[in-house]
Design a protein around this motif. Structure first.
Motif, PDB file in Angstrom:
ATOM      1  N   UNK A   6      11.789 121.476  66.168  1.00  0.00           N
ATOM      2  CA  UNK A   6      11.962 122.215  64.920  1.00  0.00           C
ATOM      3  C   UNK A   6      13.002 121.533  64.029  1.00  0.00           C
ATOM      4  N   UNK A   7      14.108 121.123  64.631  1.00  0.00           N
ATOM      5  CA  UNK A   7      15.156 120.432  63.867  1.00  0.00           C
ATOM      6  C   UNK A   7      14.647 119.112  63.300  1.00  0.00           C
ATOM      7  N   UNK A   8      13.876 118.372  64.108  1.00  0.00           N
ATOM      8  CA  UNK A   8      13.321 117.097  63.635  1.00  0.00           C
ATOM      9  C   UNK A   8      12.377 117.311  62.457  1.00  0.00           C
ATOM     10  N   UNK A  16      12.271 125.811  57.326  1.00  0.00           N
ATOM     11  CA  UNK A  16      11.072 126.345  57.960  1.00  0.00           C
ATOM     12  C   UNK A  16      11.128 127.865  57.989  1.00  0.00           C
ATOM     13  N   UNK A  17      10.018 128.463  58.354  1.00  0.00           N
ATOM     14  CA  UNK A  17       9.892 129.906  58.532  1.00  0.00           C
ATOM     15  C   UNK A  17       9.407 130.100  59.956  1.00  0.00           C
ATOM     16  N   UNK A  18      10.233 130.694  60.806  1.00  0.00           N
ATOM     17  CA  UNK A  18       9.928 130.790  62.224  1.00  0.00           C
ATOM     18  C   UNK A  18       9.027 131.992  62.509  1.00  0.00           C
ATOM     19  N   UNK A  36       5.596 134.459  55.451  1.00  0.00           N
ATOM     20  CA  UNK A  36       5.793 133.016  55.336  1.00  0.00           C
ATOM     21  C   UNK A  36       5.040 132.470  54.131  1.00  0.00           C
ATOM     22  N   UNK A  37       3.797 132.905  53.970  1.00  0.00           N
ATOM     23  CA  UNK A  37       2.973 132.414  52.853  1.00  0.00           C
ATOM     24  C   UNK A  37       3.593 132.761  51.511  1.00  0.00           C
ATOM     25  N   UNK A  46       1.274 124.175  53.367  1.00  0.00           N
ATOM     26  CA  UNK A  46       1.990 124.687  54.529  1.00  0.00           C
ATOM     27  C   UNK A  46       1.630 123.850  55.755  1.00  0.00           C
ATOM     28  N   UNK A  47       2.629 123.569  56.568  1.00  0.00           N
ATOM     29  CA  UNK A  47       2.444 122.838  57.825  1.00  0.00           C
ATOM     30  C   UNK A  47       2.896 123.760  58.951  1.00  0.00           C
ATOM     31  N   UNK A  48       1.934 124.260  59.728  1.00  0.00           N
ATOM     32  CA  UNK A  48       2.218 125.198  60.812  1.00  0.00           C
ATOM     33  C   UNK A  48       2.134 124.459  62.143  1.00  0.00           C
TER      34      UNK A  48
END
Length: 201
Positions: A6-8, A16-18, A36-37, A46-48
């Motif tokens: 997640x950090x990378x 990000x949105x967790x 999130x959207x 968006x990249x999930x």
């Protein structure tokens, strides 16, 4: 451990949105996907990324990992292994009968245990249960993610890329890995445009 990827990704893509929780399950669900959207710009994409994680120790033991500052080589993912042990108790006939199927104070773990139930036979017959466990968890999560994306496709802005796989955590002085199992691109209407997994192999 699961936050390293997640950090990378945050370094490359920003905030990000967790949507996740224990064992990598998308516990934020449909409501979380909608929230999130709402944070994605009108002309944005968006990249999930989703999936469980598993540890591999320096000795090659799957389901164990060294942690920085801790002498004990501990379980990884602890939630997944606890759920697997719960399931093994059921399939082997050793589980104690209880009326406490769900406790709000530990509802995510209860959900992980229920969501892995359909994989009891598969895990029981696996040559290496700890090796098969993250794949069973992934398959369960993939069903949920596909349902969440389908339900929330009306809130996709310009497009959505979904990368699913297994995070592989190793000792603090070695690299972690991500084993991709799905990489799909959806258009603004939620239609699958392309399976991009071959680009990662």
């Amino acid at each position: 451990l699961a936050r390293i990827l997640e950090d990378d990704l945050n370094e490359v893509y920003g905030h990000n949105f967790n949507l996740g929780g224990l064992a990598g399950f998308p516990f934020a669900g449909n409501t979380g996907f909608g929230a999130m959207s709402a944070h994605v710009p009108d002309d944005g994409y968006c990249f999930l990324v989703h999936g469980p994680h598993v540890g591999i120790s320096k000795e090659g033991v799957i389901g164990k990992v060294e942690r920085s500052g801790i002498a004990l080589v501990d379980n990884c993912c602890g939630s997944a292994i606890a759920a697997s042990n719960y399931l093994k108790g059921i399939t082997d006939g050793g589980a104690k009968i209880t009326t406490k199927l769900q406790q709000f104070s530990d509802f995510q773990q209860g959900a992980v245990q229920e969501l892995i139930l359909p994989f009891g036979k598969r895990l029981g017959e696996a040559e290496d249960r700890m090796k098969e466990l993250p794949y069973a968890l992934y398959d369960s999560q993939d069903i949920l993610v596909r349902d969440i994306v389908n339900t929330g496709k009306g809130s996709i802005k310009k497009g959505l890329a979904v990368l699913g796989g297994i995070q592989i955590n190793t000792a603090p002085d070695t690299l972690d890995y991500f084993h991709p199992l799905r990489f799909d691109y959806y258009d603004e209407n939620g239609n699958l445009v392309e399976n991009m997994l071959p680009y990662l192999r």
